[in-house]
Design an enzyme around this catalytic site. Structure first.
Site, mmCIF file in Angstrom:
data_model
loop_
_atom_site.group_PDB
_atom_site.id
_atom_site.type_symbol
_atom_site.label_atom_id
_atom_site.label_comp_id
_atom_site.label_asym_id
_atom_site.label_seq_id
_atom_site.Cartn_x
_atom_site.Cartn_y
_atom_site.Cartn_z
ATOM 1 N N TYR A 151 39.335 43.166 34.242
ATOM 2 C CA TYR A 151 40.530 42.332 34.467
ATOM 3 C C TYR A 151 40.656 41.293 33.351
ATOM 4 C CZ TYR A 151 43.269 38.468 36.285
ATOM 5 O OH TYR A 151 44.171 37.445 36.411
HETATM 6 N N1 UFG Z 1 34.159 33.348 48.204
HETATM 7 C C1 UFG Z 1 33.347 33.321 49.315
HETATM 8 N N2 UFG Z 1 33.760 34.023 50.418
HETATM 9 C C2 UFG Z 1 34.925 34.744 50.447
HETATM 10 C C3 UFG Z 1 35.746 34.751 49.293
HETATM 11 C C4 UFG Z 1 35.322 34.047 48.181
HETATM 12 O O1 UFG Z 1 32.290 32.703 49.337
HETATM 13 O O2 UFG Z 1 35.210 35.383 51.464
HETATM 14 C C5 UFG Z 1 33.741 32.583 47.038
HETATM 15 C C6 UFG Z 1 33.581 33.440 45.798
HETATM 16 O O3 UFG Z 1 32.307 34.042 45.763
HETATM 17 C C7 UFG Z 1 33.809 32.407 44.696
HETATM 18 C C8 UFG Z 1 34.819 31.427 45.318
HETATM 19 O O4 UFG Z 1 34.737 31.657 46.733
HETATM 20 O O5 UFG Z 1 32.616 31.720 44.446
HETATM 21 C C9 UFG Z 1 36.246 31.679 44.873
HETATM 22 O O6 UFG Z 1 36.519 33.072 45.030
HETATM 23 P P1 UFG Z 1 37.974 33.694 44.884
HETATM 24 O O7 UFG Z 1 37.841 35.158 45.133
HETATM 25 O O8 UFG Z 1 38.947 32.934 45.712
HETATM 26 O O9 UFG Z 1 38.344 33.404 43.376
HETATM 27 P P2 UFG Z 1 37.559 33.795 42.041
HETATM 28 O O10 UFG Z 1 37.039 32.516 41.486
HETATM 29 O O11 UFG Z 1 36.612 34.889 42.199
HETATM 30 O O12 UFG Z 1 38.737 34.443 41.208
HETATM 31 C C10 UFG Z 1 39.697 33.695 40.574
HETATM 32 C C11 UFG Z 1 41.002 34.462 40.494
HETATM 33 C C12 UFG Z 1 40.844 35.646 39.604
HETATM 34 C C13 UFG Z 1 40.273 35.220 38.283
HETATM 35 C C14 UFG Z 1 38.966 34.510 38.501
HETATM 36 C C15 UFG Z 1 38.360 34.025 37.230
HETATM 37 O O13 UFG Z 1 41.410 34.858 41.773
HETATM 38 O O14 UFG Z 1 42.100 36.252 39.410
HETATM 39 O O15 UFG Z 1 39.195 33.378 39.312
HETATM 40 O O16 UFG Z 1 37.007 33.724 37.446
HETATM 41 F F1 UFG Z 1 40.037 36.277 37.492
#
Ligand code: UFG
Length: 339
Positions: A151
């Site tokens: 991505y």
């Molecule tokens: N998390 C949990 N439980 C859940 C969902 C998420 O603990 O059920 C945690 C994840 O592990 C992470 C944090 O919450 O530590 C945030 O997770 P998200 O999935 O909400 O977001 P991300 O940081 O993984 O992803 C975001 C954007 C992506 C982008 C990314 C870049 O949604 O599009 O940041 O790092 F690519």
């Protein structure tokens, strides 16, 4: 201005349409409905002055169709949101991501080139930075871009494509906005977030509060952070859209702008959960689970560049307020746009 919004039926794109219509622009939406919702377009149609919003169902890779749309609507600037954006999905199907995000953007640019549309605001991501070491946080735009998933790589390839193209067409101008974690909804609750399946932290907390999930999981409690859970920068979608509008108005021929979009501070997963419990008044069940592969411990932005150059700054800096606007939407639409 006449603005084409690609992905205008999706979460961020629909919020952009709302703002552009409110500012008096003529908006044309292109969306293939892979992640977008017809209902979002219906809401926007209901709010728009007659003739101010037109919709075209189609894919960026249908180049002739896109070129015809650009020409027919006398488009002056493109806001390009349409993309696939699930990190996990991208790991399993990199070809899908490069085809949709990179080839789709290439096709859009070819269509723009063909009809002479010279301004673009592009949705990039902090995922292009990969896993910066702790000395590089808060992350500046000069931080090396080393994505760790397809991505992020697909978005970085588009940034490079835009730079190459801009190098050969002096009238072309673009801004690549590198989003951190986008959250919240239209404060009036008219449109909102509806991902299927949902993978983002704040919506998952709110779905747990609604009883749509029995419990939610914290992915990793042994990170090198004060409470052991990952830290992210949660920027409100209304502020994010405001950054696009600032960028759109600033673009001058030859511009190649790159900006981080965040609030400039981080919140841990536990802080998000506590905030969601406080906002909803529901003590939903939370379990501790192993780390999710590919999650860096801490990511938050330094947004000095866009503040200094364009005068943009986030107004929603209080997580409670951001989660409250998301809750307005989720509590009124437990089944998303189906309600
Ligand atoms: N998390 C949990 N439980 C859940 C969902 C998420 O603990 O059920 C945690 C994840 O592990 C992470 C944090 O919450 O530590 C945030 O997770 P998200 O999935 O909400 O977001 P991300 O940081 O993984 O992803 C975001 C954007 C992506 C982008 C990314 C870049 O949604 O599009 O940041 O790092 F690519």
């Amino acid at each position: 201005m006449n603005v084409l919004v690609t992905g205008g039926a999706g979460y961020i794109g629909s919020h952009a349409c709302l703002r552009l219509l409110n500012d008096g622009h003529a908006v044309s939406v292109l969306d293939n409905f892979v992640n977008g919702h017809q209902q979002a377009i219906d809401v926007l149609q209901g709010l728009a002055e007659p003739g101010r919003l037109t919709f075209c169902e189609g894919d960026l890779r249908e180049r002739d169709k896109v070129a015809a749309l650009l020409e027919d609507r006398s488009i002056e600037v493109v806001m390009h949101f349409a993309a696939l954006a699930e990190v996990g999905q991208s790991m399993g199907d990199p070809l899908l991501y490069h085809d949709n995000n990179f080839v789709g953007s290439l096709s859009l640019l070819q269509a723009m080139d063909r009809v002479g549309v010279r301004r673009l605001v592009f949705s990039s991501t902090c995922a292009t930075y990969g896993e910066p070491d702790q000395t590089q946080i808060p992350i500046r735009e000069t931080c090396p871009q080393r994505p760790i998933n397809p991505y992020g790589a697909s978005k970085l390839h588009v940034e490079r494509l835009l730079a190459d193209y801009a190098g050969s067409v002096p009238e072309f101008a673009y801004a690549a906005l590198r989003y951190f974690n986008v959250a919240g909804s239209d404060p009036e609750g008219r449109i909102g977030e509806d991902h299927r399946p949902e993978s983002h932290l704040i919506p998952i907390c709110l779905q747990a509060a609604l009883g749509k999930r029995d419990r939610m999981s914290i992915f990793g409690t042994d990170y090198p952070t004060p409470d052991g859970t990952c830290i992210r920068d949660y920027v409100h979608v209304v502020d994010l859209v405001d950054a696009h509008v600032h960028a759109m108005h600033a673009l001058e021929p030859g511009d190649q702008r790159h900006y981080n979009i965040g609030i400039g501070k981080g919140h841990s997963v536990r802080e998000c959960i506590d905030t969601a419990r406080e906002v909803t008044g529901v003590d939903f069940e939370v379990v501790e689970a192993p780390r999710r592969p590919g999650d860096p411990p801490t990511l938050f932005a330094c947004c000095d560049r866009i503040q200094e150059e364009l005068g943009w700054t986030a107004r929603y800096t209080d997580l409670t307020e951001t989660v409250s606007t998301a809750w307005n939407w989720f509590s009124a639409h437990p089944n998303g746009y189906e309600d």
